[in-house]
Design an enzyme around this catalytic site. Structure first.
Site, PDB file in Angstrom:
ATOM      1  N   ASP A 175      47.081  63.134  52.549  1.00 36.30           N
ATOM      2  CA  ASP A 175      45.983  64.103  52.491  1.00 36.30           C
ATOM      3  C   ASP A 175      46.318  65.509  51.989  1.00 36.30           C
ATOM      4  O   ASP A 175      45.618  66.054  51.175  1.00 36.30           O
ATOM      5  CB  ASP A 175      45.363  64.247  53.888  1.00 36.30           C
ATOM      6  CG  ASP A 175      45.087  62.901  54.525  1.00 36.30           C
ATOM      7  OD1 ASP A 175      45.376  61.871  53.899  1.00 36.30           O
ATOM      8  OD2 ASP A 175      44.574  62.886  55.655  1.00 36.30           O
ATOM      9  N   GLU A 413      53.816  59.297  64.634  1.00 37.19           N
ATOM     10  CA  GLU A 413      53.144  59.182  63.337  1.00 37.19           C
ATOM     11  C   GLU A 413      54.099  59.579  62.203  1.00 37.19           C
ATOM     12  O   GLU A 413      54.160  58.930  61.169  1.00 37.19           O
ATOM     13  CB  GLU A 413      51.914  60.098  63.356  1.00 37.19           C
ATOM     14  CG  GLU A 413      50.993  59.948  62.167  1.00 37.19           C
ATOM     15  CD  GLU A 413      49.761  60.855  62.300  1.00 37.19           C
ATOM     16  OE1 GLU A 413      49.691  61.643  63.276  1.00 37.19           O
ATOM     17  OE2 GLU A 413      48.884  60.783  61.430  1.00 37.19           O
TER      18      GLU A 413
HETATM   19  C1  9WN Z   1      42.078  61.098  56.975  1.00 34.09           C
HETATM   20  C2  9WN Z   1      44.826  57.217  59.775  1.00 34.09           C
HETATM   21  C3  9WN Z   1      44.939  58.162  58.597  1.00 34.09           C
HETATM   22  C4  9WN Z   1      45.947  57.662  57.555  1.00 34.09           C
HETATM   23  C5  9WN Z   1      46.206  58.707  56.490  1.00 34.09           C
HETATM   24  C6  9WN Z   1      46.615  59.985  57.168  1.00 34.09           C
HETATM   25  C7  9WN Z   1      45.548  60.438  58.144  1.00 34.09           C
HETATM   26  C8  9WN Z   1      43.139  61.030  58.065  1.00 34.09           C
HETATM   27  C9  9WN Z   1      43.153  62.318  58.861  1.00 34.09           C
HETATM   28  O1  9WN Z   1      45.317  59.419  59.090  1.00 34.09           O
HETATM   29  O2  9WN Z   1      44.372  60.762  57.416  1.00 34.09           O
HETATM   30  O3  9WN Z   1      41.966  59.873  56.344  1.00 34.09           O
HETATM   31  O4  9WN Z   1      42.182  62.577  59.568  1.00 34.09           O
HETATM   32  O5  9WN Z   1      44.111  63.081  58.794  1.00 34.09           O
HETATM   33  O6  9WN Z   1      46.869  60.971  56.223  1.00 34.09           O
HETATM   34  O7  9WN Z   1      47.196  58.267  55.607  1.00 34.09           O
HETATM   35  O8  9WN Z   1      45.487  56.504  56.957  1.00 34.09           O
HETATM   36  O9  9WN Z   1      46.087  56.938  60.280  1.00 34.09           O
END
Ligand code: 9WN
Length: 726
Positions: A175, A413
């Site tokens: 992101d 994470e």
């Molecule tokens: C937005 C769920 C997701 C991962 C992504 C990570 C994070 C979300 C957020 O979490 O993104 O999609 O709210 O930060 O960057 O890779 O799939 O784990």
């Protein structure tokens, strides 16, 4: 398998169970921070679970695909009706009902993510104990996967070159990657009108680990644009300031195209197979042709709006290793970049591979999300990719980190690249799932060789291998030298840098025929003329390693030396009127006449005349130089008398810094290769082994831990992988 690994396997499963929604329809990425189902998370989660619960793995993907749009797009989030209120942005903000393509009955977001799903579906099949149970699922998901891939080639392929473009940083999965900064900075976010919104993420995780508010404004700004266009892809592409070809996204698409082609072949859909192969071909060519940046030594993301490469050093740039989109000549350059201080080199010490952003660049942040920390999914894809391209040692070091980081800090994470500390969400599902994939694939494989197969052949009597005609014209004292040069020829052509051997090619080669002719002349050699220890060591170590290779070829071993009972005890070479088996060389000569593991007596009895050839000072480092034709033992190398000391040091250091030695200071625990158990006597017991390891381990904190806590450390031994080092 070691009990310690078993313990962590249990812990990983517990994380996944805990993150399952009640009723078990699917697994959340993490309980608090991400209370819905995410697109690529579901793929990684299914891969991990598929090792022990095929049905649950299938459920994960079925649930995710229930949110697929009519145009084939698979949304990046499928919302959990019971989890609403805990995340931003949720359906009220996405307003996907504006699109005629959104499903009416399932709540989803309006963008997509890297399509790992065909890859995951094939893994579910491959890991299933009962393949017949997977058939109906494959038939169900296959057309949906086709729709998904067609969506990319139809609606996200603006230049018809096979590269899929992403339209939002969330679509990249990375992101707030520094790659997106410039595009964001082009938009005057201070003057645009954005609707009011409230972030929820920083309520769960410290804001230093998350994107800035400015990044969130950018995310929301793009969402508003999509809504304005009712999620019409064509209209969005005409106006969207963020349109990028990302190497990671396209590499995952490539890998999934390969899997889709395999699924098509399994299901008998020839046209579908052809279509997927063409996609793969087109996208991998476009990756190597358009995204590789010669001077940057990396695959760069490409900004379609600004029409330029985004020369930013993120982990995404190495991903063509995973999808197969890197050309041969690009791979070496890419590898040197990956295996450098920037991304944590092999044996660099005090670092964990592979951080998400170059550690040496301004803007690297140890704890901030996609701007520095180590992510397990990235390492897992690179581990697969490095294996695919033959970089075994590096692949192994990544596998080690995938295990070691969660063992040290929990299933976080993301992790600090320098001290391994965990960040972000605590019990994160894909960390646990991919840990399980690596643990199952590397430490739980004994069954695969099959007990019956392994007991297939027994060597009752000695099997002499160097039986060819002796060329009378050669002087016996030159044979040792000739052996070395014949082995050298084999090494140059058939021993790969990564320590594996190309047995098939070796078997029918002229070099092997020449080698066998020289080996026959060993019968006339007097090993007593070898002089000092260094010469003996090099001669016997090389000879041992070559007998093993020779034996594997001569006996036509397919999967493991364990297929033949007595392999190490009965294969033999005649040398100077004596017969030597691998056990004679190892335990008799190189270990100074000790018992073989599990044996009752010393290798040579009191009157055995072969004792005269023993090395004077046995050196435990030989255990990292003797190959045994298996994956867990030392990679095959060539030892020369002049450099043997330095070479043995390198062999020991390589081994000790590989996944065969895992030191977890926080838990006061050390997991060691079974070699240290079997040859405990050579190392001075487990304490001696820890002292030995302390000498070679490169990470300061682990060395310091061993220095201070050797006596309290709990030592466990790892499963030994007897599969052939092909
Ligand atoms: C937005 C769920 C997701 C991962 C992504 C990570 C994070 C979300 C957020 O979490 O993104 O999609 O709210 O930060 O960057 O890779 O799939 O784990």
């Amino acid at each position: 398998m070691s009990d310690a690994i078993k313990t962590y396997i249990k812990k990983a499963r517990t994380v996944l169970e805990k993150n399952q929604v009640p009723g078990g329809a699917f697994t959340l990425p993490s309980g608090n921070l991400y209370p819905h189902q995410w697109n690529w998370d579901a793929g990684f989660i299914a891969i991990g679970i598929s090792h022990y619960d095929t049905d649950q793995a299938i459920r994960e993907l079925r649930r995710l695909f229930s949110g697929q749009w009519r145009n084939g797009m698979l949304p990046h989030i499928v919302f959990n009706p019971d989890g609403l209120g805990g995340y931003f942005p949720e359906p009220d903000f996405w307003q996907t009902e504006l699109s005629p393509d959104a499903p009416g009955d399932v709540l989803t977001s309006g963008i997509t993510m890297p399509p790992i799903h065909a890859y995951a579906a094939l893994q579910i099949y491959e890991n299933a104990g009962r393949k017949d149970r997977v058939g109906p699922f494959l038939e169900w998901i296959y057309p949906r996967l086709q729709d998904l891939h067609r969506f990319f080639y139809r609606e996200r392929n603006p230049e018809s070159n096979g590269l899929a473009c992403i339209i939002h940083p969330w679509e990249s999965g990375m992101d707030n990657s520094p790659s997106w900064d410039e595009t964001m900075n082009h938009i005057d976010l201070d003057t645009v009108q954005l609707p009011a919104y409230q972030r929820k993420d920083t309520g769960h995780v410290d804001s230093s680990m998350r994107p800035t508010d400015r990044y969130y404004d950018f995310f929301v700004y793009l969402m508003e644009l999509f809504k304005r266009h009712n999620y019409d892809q064509n209209a969005i592409l005409k106006e969207c300031p963020f349109q990028v070809y990302d190497p990671l996204f396209n590499s995952i698409l490539c890998a999934s195209n390969e899997s889709l082609a395999s699924l098509a072949a399994m299901l008998g859909d020839r046209d579908g197979e052809q279509e997927a192969r063409e996609w793969h071909e087109q996208t991998s060519k476009a990756i190597s042709g358009h995204l590789f940046h010669e001077e940057h030594h990396l695959f760069d993301a490409y900004d379609l709006v600004g029409r330029r490469h985004l020369e930013i050093d993120t982990v995404s740039g190495f991903m063509p290793l995973f999808g197969g989109g890197a050309k041969k000549e690009q791979v070496d350059v890419l590898y040197s970049h990956l295996n450098s201080k920037s991304f944590c080199a092999l044996h660099q010490g005090n670092c964990f591979t592979v951080p998400s952003f170059d550690t040496q660049k301004e803007g690297f942040k140890r704890e901030n999300y996609w701007r520095g920390p180590v992510w397990i999914n990235m390492n897992w894809m690179l581990y697969k990719g490095l294996r695919r391209y033959g970089f075994r040692q590096k692949a192994d070091s990544l596998a080690k980190n995938i295990l070691e980081l969660p063992m040290r800090s929990g299933f976080h994470e993301y992790f600090d690249s320098f001290d391994g500390r965990g960040y972000g969400s605590r019990d994160f599902s894909w960390t646990a799932a991919l840990f399980l994939d690596v643990a199952h694939s590397n430490y739980l494989k004994t069954g695969r060789t099959g007990l019956l197969k392994r007991l297939g052949r027994v060597l009752w009597t000695r099997v002499p291998l160097n039986t060819g005609r002796v060329d009378g014209g050669k002087h016996p004292e030159n044979v040792s030298q000739q052996m070395l040069s014949a082995i050298g020829e084999l090494r140059d052509r058939y021993y790969r840098n990564d320590g594996t051997v190309d047995y098939e090619a070796l078997k029918n080669s002229d070099e092997y025929a020449r080698y066998r002719a020289v080996a026959a002349t060993l019968r006339q050699v007097d090993p007593g003329s070898l002089g000092e220890d260094r010469q003996r060591l090099a001669f016997w170590v090389n000879l041992y390693n070559t007998i093993i290779v020779d034996g594997i070829i001569a006996l036509g071993i397919r999967n493991s030396v364990k297929e033949v009972i007595g392999f190490f005890r009965k294969l033999s070479y005649r040398i100077g009127g004596h017969s030597f088996t691998p056990d004679d060389i190892e335990h008799g000569i190189l270990r100074g006449n000790r018992r073989r593991p599990g044996g009752l007596l010393r290798q040579f009895g009191p009157l055995n005349s072969r004792k005269q050839y023993m090395v004077e000072r046995p050196d435990p480092r030989i255990h990292f130089a003797l190959v045994c034709g298996s994956r867990s033992c030392a990679p095959i190398k060539f030892y020369s008398p002049g450099r043997i000391d330095e070479q043995l040091d390198t062999a020991a250091s390589n081994f000790i810094n590989s996944s065969e030695v895992i030191v977890i200071p926080g838990e006061k625990r050390v997991l060691l290769s079974s070699i240290f158990n079997w040859y405990g006597e050579d190392f001075g017991g487990s304490r001696g082994a820890l002292e030995f390891i302390e000498r070679y381990i490169v990470d300061d904190d682990k060395r310091e831990f061993l220095r201070q806590h050797k006596d309290e450390a709990q030592v466990d031994y790892l499963y030994y992988d007897w599969n052939l080092n092909r």
